[in-house]
Motif scaffolding. Structure first.
Motif, mmCIF file in Angstrom:
data_model
loop_
_atom_site.group_PDB
_atom_site.id
_atom_site.type_symbol
_atom_site.label_atom_id
_atom_site.label_comp_id
_atom_site.label_asym_id
_atom_site.label_seq_id
_atom_site.Cartn_x
_atom_site.Cartn_y
_atom_site.Cartn_z
ATOM 1 N N ASP A 160 69.119 -9.828 60.503
ATOM 2 C CA ASP A 160 68.003 -10.237 59.480
ATOM 3 C C ASP A 160 68.311 -11.698 58.936
ATOM 4 O OD1 ASP A 160 66.404 -7.850 59.703
ATOM 5 O OD2 ASP A 160 67.542 -7.090 57.897
ATOM 6 N N TRP A 161 69.619 -11.909 58.763
ATOM 7 C CA TRP A 161 69.862 -13.484 58.002
ATOM 8 C C TRP A 161 71.043 -14.048 58.778
ATOM 9 C CZ3 TRP A 161 65.620 -13.724 55.389
ATOM 10 C CH2 TRP A 161 65.087 -12.627 54.913
ATOM 11 N N PHE A 162 71.141 -15.240 58.753
ATOM 12 C CA PHE A 162 72.305 -15.935 59.475
ATOM 13 C C PHE A 162 73.588 -15.598 58.613
ATOM 14 C CE2 PHE A 162 68.727 -18.642 61.221
ATOM 15 C CZ PHE A 162 69.297 -18.496 62.430
ATOM 16 N N ALA A 168 71.505 -19.263 50.588
ATOM 17 C CA ALA A 168 70.815 -20.924 50.277
ATOM 18 C C ALA A 168 70.576 -21.171 51.896
ATOM 19 C CB ALA A 168 71.865 -21.469 49.639
ATOM 20 N N GLY A 169 71.526 -20.963 52.603
ATOM 21 C CA GLY A 169 71.357 -21.213 54.093
ATOM 22 C C GLY A 169 70.028 -20.920 54.610
ATOM 23 N N ASP A 170 69.724 -19.484 54.458
ATOM 24 C CA ASP A 170 68.438 -18.828 55.133
ATOM 25 C C ASP A 170 67.174 -19.693 54.548
ATOM 26 O OD1 ASP A 170 69.286 -16.914 56.875
ATOM 27 O OD2 ASP A 170 70.086 -16.300 54.969
ATOM 28 N N LEU A 192 62.688 -15.473 65.385
ATOM 29 C CA LEU A 192 62.292 -16.663 64.461
ATOM 30 C C LEU A 192 61.080 -16.569 63.534
ATOM 31 C CD1 LEU A 192 63.625 -19.834 66.113
ATOM 32 C CD2 LEU A 192 64.943 -18.429 64.613
ATOM 33 N N ALA A 193 60.059 -16.007 64.395
ATOM 34 C CA ALA A 193 58.600 -15.809 63.643
ATOM 35 C C ALA A 193 58.744 -14.733 62.795
ATOM 36 C CB ALA A 193 57.748 -15.522 64.680
ATOM 37 N N ARG A 198 59.480 -12.635 57.336
ATOM 38 C CA ARG A 198 60.340 -11.594 56.427
ATOM 39 C C ARG A 198 60.577 -12.349 54.948
ATOM 40 N NH1 ARG A 198 63.188 -10.043 60.176
ATOM 41 N NH2 ARG A 198 64.813 -11.561 60.294
ATOM 42 N N SER A 199 61.046 -13.619 55.225
ATOM 43 C CA SER A 199 61.126 -14.526 53.909
ATOM 44 C C SER A 199 60.018 -14.828 53.182
ATOM 45 C CB SER A 199 61.821 -15.831 54.600
ATOM 46 O OG SER A 199 62.892 -15.560 55.210
#
Length: 239
Positions: A160-162, A168-170, A192-193, A198-199
């Motif tokens: 889901d996230w890096f 903060a990076g996401d 990525l889409a 999601r964000s």
């Protein structure tokens, strides 16, 4: 959190931008970060041109927005401000040292690796659209963007996230990817889409975007309509 004129944090933003820039001006990144960590903030709005005057350049030597002021400290550059917020308040930094390092590296990757070719594209398709070199440059720019997106997609994989949890990076990665959302470049990579979508569903982002858009109550500078008409007459050549 509500925008509060009496808040201890003040940021700067424009009171007007062209339609294509709405939702992209970098004060949105700072607003989003402040929403994620639950901090109220005030906004000092600048008419176009005022950002280049001496009073603002004492805060931002390059005559840009946003800036961030709190307790006598002034910061500029959206990446530095977002990282400062993530260090200052809980909510955007993973608890582990490893997670914190991942968040920081993806914040830098967003600004130093992903964003430069994306901004080259904006330069070619918007600000230099009337120049003869723009159309020939565009395929090469898109190739470089696609290469970087492929690499980011490969690293994100099914996560889901890096950095394990939203960080903060996401926030910075998504802010950069949104610049080309709808152009078919991000959409070529389903993970990525989905990451961007999601964000964008996060309540903090929705609130920040609403407040960002609500601030555009000013007027365009003299000569804007003529510039925009000329720009639009050339943009069709790049599609």
């Amino acid at each position: 959190m509500p925008v509060d004129p009496n808040a201890s944090i003040t940021i700067t933003a424009f009171d007007w931008v062209p339609d294509f820039a709405k939702g992209q001006v970098r004060d949105l990144r700072v607003r989003w970060a402040l929403e994620e960590v639950g901090q109220d903030y005030a906004v000092r709005y600048l008419p176009q041109g005022q950002q280049k005057e001496a009073a603002h350049r004492t805060l931002q030597p390059f005559g840009q927005v946003p800036t961030y002021e709190e307790d006598g400290q002034a910061l500029f550059e959206s990446g530095a401000i977002v990282w400062h917020i993530s260090e200052r308040f809980p909510g955007l930094t993973p608890k582990s040292a490893a997670g914190k390092g991942l968040s920081l590296e993806w914040l830098f990757a967003a600004l130093n690796t992903i964003e430069p070719p994306i901004m080259d594209r904006a330069q070619a398709t918007i600000f230099e659209a009337k120049d003869p070199w723009s159309a020939p440059r565009l395929p090469g720019i898109d190739e470089r963007i696609t290469e970087r997106l492929q690499e980011a997609s490969d690293r994100l994989g099914t996560a889901d996230w890096f950095a394990g949890s939203f960080s903060a990076g996401d926030l910075m990665m998504v802010s950069v990817l949104r610049i080309i959302e709808g152009e078919g470049l991000v959409e070529a990579f389903p993970n990525l889409a989905d990451y961007v979508a999601r964000s964008a569903e996060r309540p903090a982002f929705r609130q920040a975007l609403n407040d960002h858009l609500a601030g555009f109550t000013g007027n365009p500078p003299p000569g804007f309509d003529a510039w925009m008409a000329e720009l639009q007459s050339h943009q069709g050549e790049l599609t």
